[in-house]
Design an enzyme around this catalytic site. Structure first.
Site, PDB file in Angstrom:
ATOM      1  N   ALA A  45      29.944 -36.755  44.468  1.00 53.14           N
ATOM      2  CA  ALA A  45      29.929 -35.627  45.421  1.00 53.14           C
ATOM      3  C   ALA A  45      29.305 -36.064  46.739  1.00 53.14           C
ATOM      4  O   ALA A  45      29.835 -35.786  47.822  1.00 53.14           O
ATOM      5  CB  ALA A  45      29.158 -34.451  44.829  1.00 53.14           C
ATOM      6  N   ASN A  83      22.520 -46.682  55.264  1.00 51.51           N
ATOM      7  CA  ASN A  83      22.712 -47.465  54.038  1.00 51.51           C
ATOM      8  C   ASN A  83      21.807 -46.997  52.889  1.00 51.51           C
ATOM      9  O   ASN A  83      22.153 -47.185  51.727  1.00 51.51           O
ATOM     10  CB  ASN A  83      22.445 -48.941  54.361  1.00 51.51           C
ATOM     11  CG  ASN A  83      22.309 -49.798  53.119  1.00 51.51           C
ATOM     12  OD1 ASN A  83      23.282 -50.011  52.394  1.00 51.51           O
ATOM     13  ND2 ASN A  83      21.092 -50.268  52.853  1.00 51.51           N
ATOM     14  N   LYS A  90      28.935 -39.197  47.979  1.00 48.59           N
ATOM     15  CA  LYS A  90      29.694 -40.239  48.689  1.00 48.59           C
ATOM     16  C   LYS A  90      31.030 -39.702  49.207  1.00 48.59           C
ATOM     17  O   LYS A  90      31.492 -40.122  50.274  1.00 48.59           O
ATOM     18  CB  LYS A  90      29.909 -41.458  47.787  1.00 48.59           C
ATOM     19  CG  LYS A  90      28.612 -42.206  47.460  1.00 48.59           C
ATOM     20  CD  LYS A  90      27.954 -42.799  48.705  1.00 48.59           C
ATOM     21  CE  LYS A  90      26.723 -43.627  48.367  1.00 48.59           C
ATOM     22  NZ  LYS A  90      26.036 -44.161  49.554  1.00 48.59           N
ATOM     23  N   ASP A 147       9.598 -42.598  53.982  1.00 48.25           N
ATOM     24  CA  ASP A 147      10.425 -41.975  52.950  1.00 48.25           C
ATOM     25  C   ASP A 147      11.318 -40.952  53.640  1.00 48.25           C
ATOM     26  O   ASP A 147      10.819 -40.004  54.254  1.00 48.25           O
ATOM     27  CB  ASP A 147       9.521 -41.301  51.908  1.00 48.25           C
ATOM     28  CG  ASP A 147      10.312 -40.761  50.726  1.00 48.25           C
ATOM     29  OD1 ASP A 147      11.482 -40.359  50.914  1.00 48.25           O
ATOM     30  OD2 ASP A 147       9.761 -40.728  49.614  1.00 48.25           O
ATOM     31  N   TYR A 196      26.637 -38.339  42.326  1.00 47.08           N
ATOM     32  CA  TYR A 196      26.800 -39.472  43.255  1.00 47.08           C
ATOM     33  C   TYR A 196      28.171 -39.387  43.944  1.00 47.08           C
ATOM     34  O   TYR A 196      28.285 -39.572  45.158  1.00 47.08           O
ATOM     35  CB  TYR A 196      26.665 -40.772  42.461  1.00 47.08           C
ATOM     36  CG  TYR A 196      26.683 -42.037  43.292  1.00 47.08           C
ATOM     37  CD1 TYR A 196      25.585 -42.385  44.087  1.00 47.08           C
ATOM     38  CD2 TYR A 196      27.775 -42.896  43.257  1.00 47.08           C
ATOM     39  CE1 TYR A 196      25.608 -43.571  44.836  1.00 47.08           C
ATOM     40  CE2 TYR A 196      27.793 -44.077  43.994  1.00 47.08           C
ATOM     41  CZ  TYR A 196      26.700 -44.403  44.778  1.00 47.08           C
ATOM     42  OH  TYR A 196      26.721 -45.574  45.514  1.00 47.08           O
TER      43      TYR A 196
HETATM   44  N1  LIG Z   1      24.764 -51.337  44.178  1.00 49.91           N
HETATM   45  C1  LIG Z   1      25.963 -50.799  44.021  1.00 49.91           C
HETATM   46  O1  LIG Z   1      26.598 -50.958  42.960  1.00 49.91           O
HETATM   47  C2  LIG Z   1      26.588 -49.998  45.138  1.00 49.91           C
HETATM   48  C3  LIG Z   1      27.977 -49.767  45.087  1.00 49.91           C
HETATM   49  C4  LIG Z   1      28.566 -49.003  46.085  1.00 49.91           C
HETATM   50  C5  LIG Z   1      27.792 -48.492  47.107  1.00 49.91           C
HETATM   51  N2  LIG Z   1      26.438 -48.737  47.134  1.00 49.91           N
HETATM   52  C6  LIG Z   1      25.660 -48.121  48.229  1.00 49.91           C
HETATM   53  O2  LIG Z   1      25.031 -49.138  48.989  1.00 49.91           O
HETATM   54  C7  LIG Z   1      23.821 -48.623  49.569  1.00 49.91           C
HETATM   55  C8  LIG Z   1      22.687 -49.592  49.289  1.00 49.91           C
HETATM   56  O3  LIG Z   1      22.518 -49.659  47.888  1.00 49.91           O
HETATM   57  P1  LIG Z   1      21.823 -50.887  47.135  1.00 49.91           P
HETATM   58  O4  LIG Z   1      22.711 -51.272  46.037  1.00 49.91           O
HETATM   59  O5  LIG Z   1      21.355 -51.910  48.098  1.00 49.91           O
HETATM   60  O6  LIG Z   1      20.585 -50.111  46.485  1.00 49.91           O
HETATM   61  P2  LIG Z   1      19.043 -50.512  46.330  1.00 49.91           P
HETATM   62  O7  LIG Z   1      18.893 -51.973  46.159  1.00 49.91           O
HETATM   63  O8  LIG Z   1      18.519 -49.601  45.285  1.00 49.91           O
HETATM   64  O9  LIG Z   1      18.435 -50.098  47.753  1.00 49.91           O
HETATM   65  C9  LIG Z   1      18.326 -48.739  48.117  1.00 49.91           C
HETATM   66  C10 LIG Z   1      17.627 -48.658  49.453  1.00 49.91           C
HETATM   67  O10 LIG Z   1      17.474 -47.268  49.794  1.00 49.91           O
HETATM   68  C11 LIG Z   1      16.094 -47.033  50.055  1.00 49.91           C
HETATM   69  N3  LIG Z   1      15.670 -45.701  49.627  1.00 49.91           N
HETATM   70  C12 LIG Z   1      15.808 -45.153  48.397  1.00 49.91           C
HETATM   71  N4  LIG Z   1      15.245 -43.931  48.395  1.00 49.91           N
HETATM   72  C13 LIG Z   1      14.752 -43.726  49.645  1.00 49.91           C
HETATM   73  C14 LIG Z   1      14.056 -42.664  50.259  1.00 49.91           C
HETATM   74  N5  LIG Z   1      13.758 -41.551  49.605  1.00 49.91           N
HETATM   75  N6  LIG Z   1      13.698 -42.795  51.554  1.00 49.91           N
HETATM   76  C15 LIG Z   1      13.984 -43.929  52.222  1.00 49.91           C
HETATM   77  N7  LIG Z   1      14.651 -44.965  51.708  1.00 49.91           N
HETATM   78  C16 LIG Z   1      15.016 -44.854  50.418  1.00 49.91           C
HETATM   79  C17 LIG Z   1      15.340 -48.064  49.229  1.00 49.91           C
HETATM   80  O11 LIG Z   1      14.037 -48.198  49.770  1.00 49.91           O
HETATM   81  P3  LIG Z   1      12.822 -48.789  48.854  1.00 49.91           P
HETATM   82  O12 LIG Z   1      13.211 -50.184  48.510  1.00 49.91           O
HETATM   83  O13 LIG Z   1      11.668 -48.775  49.726  1.00 49.91           O
HETATM   84  O14 LIG Z   1      12.749 -47.925  47.659  1.00 49.91           O
HETATM   85  C18 LIG Z   1      16.223 -49.272  49.430  1.00 49.91           C
HETATM   86  O15 LIG Z   1      15.952 -49.867  50.667  1.00 49.91           O
HETATM   87  C19 LIG Z   1      23.623 -47.231  48.968  1.00 49.91           C
HETATM   88  O16 LIG Z   1      24.046 -46.260  49.879  1.00 49.91           O
HETATM   89  C20 LIG Z   1      24.517 -47.253  47.745  1.00 49.91           C
HETATM   90  O17 LIG Z   1      24.948 -45.961  47.375  1.00 49.91           O
HETATM   91  C21 LIG Z   1      25.834 -49.492  46.190  1.00 49.91           C
END
Ligand SMILES: NC(=O)c1ccc[n+]([C@@H]2O[C@H](COP(=O)([O-])OP(=O)(O)OC[C@H]3O[C@@H](n4cnc5c(N)ncnc54)[C@H](OP(=O)(O)O)[C@@H]3O)[C@@H](O)[C@H]2O)c1
Length: 269
Positions: free
Chosen positions: A152, A87, A154, A61, A150
């Protein structure tokens, strides 16, 4: 960067975009250090990767004390690093006044402070030429109602990426900022999915986003914004923000509805 035989630390590998990116990187021949919190999910991801014995999972974590030191040690054990991908991230769709202070702190720490601290600690382990890719968002360039915290985080990550890339000019390390638009992962709550449907916002698959990220890494694109019309809106907001002020003001009541912040709550004395 040619990724074959490169060592990559990917945070948030157990998530939607992270897991798809792990597949792309492994197929390109990279050796992966895969961070996430959810060990069973990381194990399933590892088992499905080509040449799974070359990769390693690190279940930690990032908000726990000692997380950065643990990742630095894993990188040292791997003999160094060629590419760091920040990421891991989180988001909460809510009006600012409806968010507990702890949630705000959590989002800003994971989305901004941790990538900064991890980058600082891993810079000495990064081989030259080396790359850092920070995963941002369209919302790093467009302030959007319901996403003030969020946005802020990003926007901070975008500024950090740009400044550090300029700071490291000539050192052999480049810092890239890669900004997806809405993507179909569990990051987005059912309310966000409904909002996107109601507003007709486009969403991408994590697999497509991961393929674009791989391309940005290979071409070392310093800034990459995904999606149309989002790429145009990012530029318009930078040049003519009043246009976006007006467009988002028209959507504001709909956004407030899906954020669970009824309009009457705002106008009561
Ligand atoms: N989805 C969208 O619409 C979107 C759009 C633009 C940008 N993004 C960006 O893309 C990136 C990936 O997002 P995603 O959509 O793939 O989200 P996701 O499916 O929710 O995955 C988030 C990841 O971050 C990890 N994580 C969360 N809290 C954590 C913590 N406290 N310590 C360590 N790891 C942690 C999670 O680990 P666990 O699985 O173990 O919880 C998971 O691997 C993020 O930076 C997000 O802001 C996403």
């Amino acid at each position: 960067m040619e990724l074959n035989d490169k060592t990559v630390l990917l945070t948030g590998a157990s998530g939607g975009i992270g897991a798809a990116l792990a597949q792309e990187l492994a197929a390109a021949g990279a050796r992966l250090l895969l961070q996430g919190r959810d060990r069973p999910r990381l194990n399933r991801l590892l088992a499905g990767l080509p040449d799974s014995g070359r990769h390693r999972i690190i279940a930690v974590d990032l908000l726990m004390p000692g997380a950065v030191d643990g990742l630095v040690q894993a990188v040292r054990d791997a003999g160094g690093l060629d590419l760091l991908i920040n990421n891991a991230g989180t988001s909460r769709f809510a009006w600012l006044e409806d968010q507990p202070a702890g949630d705000i702190h959590h989002q800003l720490t994971l989305n901004l402070t941790m990538p900064v601290l991890l980058t600082r600690s891993l810079l000495p382990c990064l081989r030259r030429p080396g790359l850092i890719m920070n995963i941002g968002s369209t919302f790093g360039a467009i302030g959007y109602p319901g996403y003030s915290v969020y946005c802020a985080g990003k926007a901070g990550l975008r500024g950090f990426s740009e400044a550090l890339d300029r700071e490291l000019a000539g050192s052999g390390v480049r810092v890239l900022y890669f900004a997806p638009r809405a993507t179909r992962t569990t990051l987005n709550s059912p309310q966000v999915v409904e909002l996107n449907t109601a507003l007709g916002n486009h969403t991408d698959s994590p697999e497509w986003v991961a393929a674009q990220a791989l391309q940005a890494l290979q071409k070392q694109q310093q800034r990459r914004w995904l999606g149309w019309p989002e790429r145009l809106l990012v530029r318009l907001n930078a040049l003519f923000p009043a246009l976006l002020d007006r467009a988002l003001a028209r959507q504001r009541a709909t956004i407030a509805h899906y954020a669970g912040h009824p309009a009457d709550k705002e106008i009561s004395p």
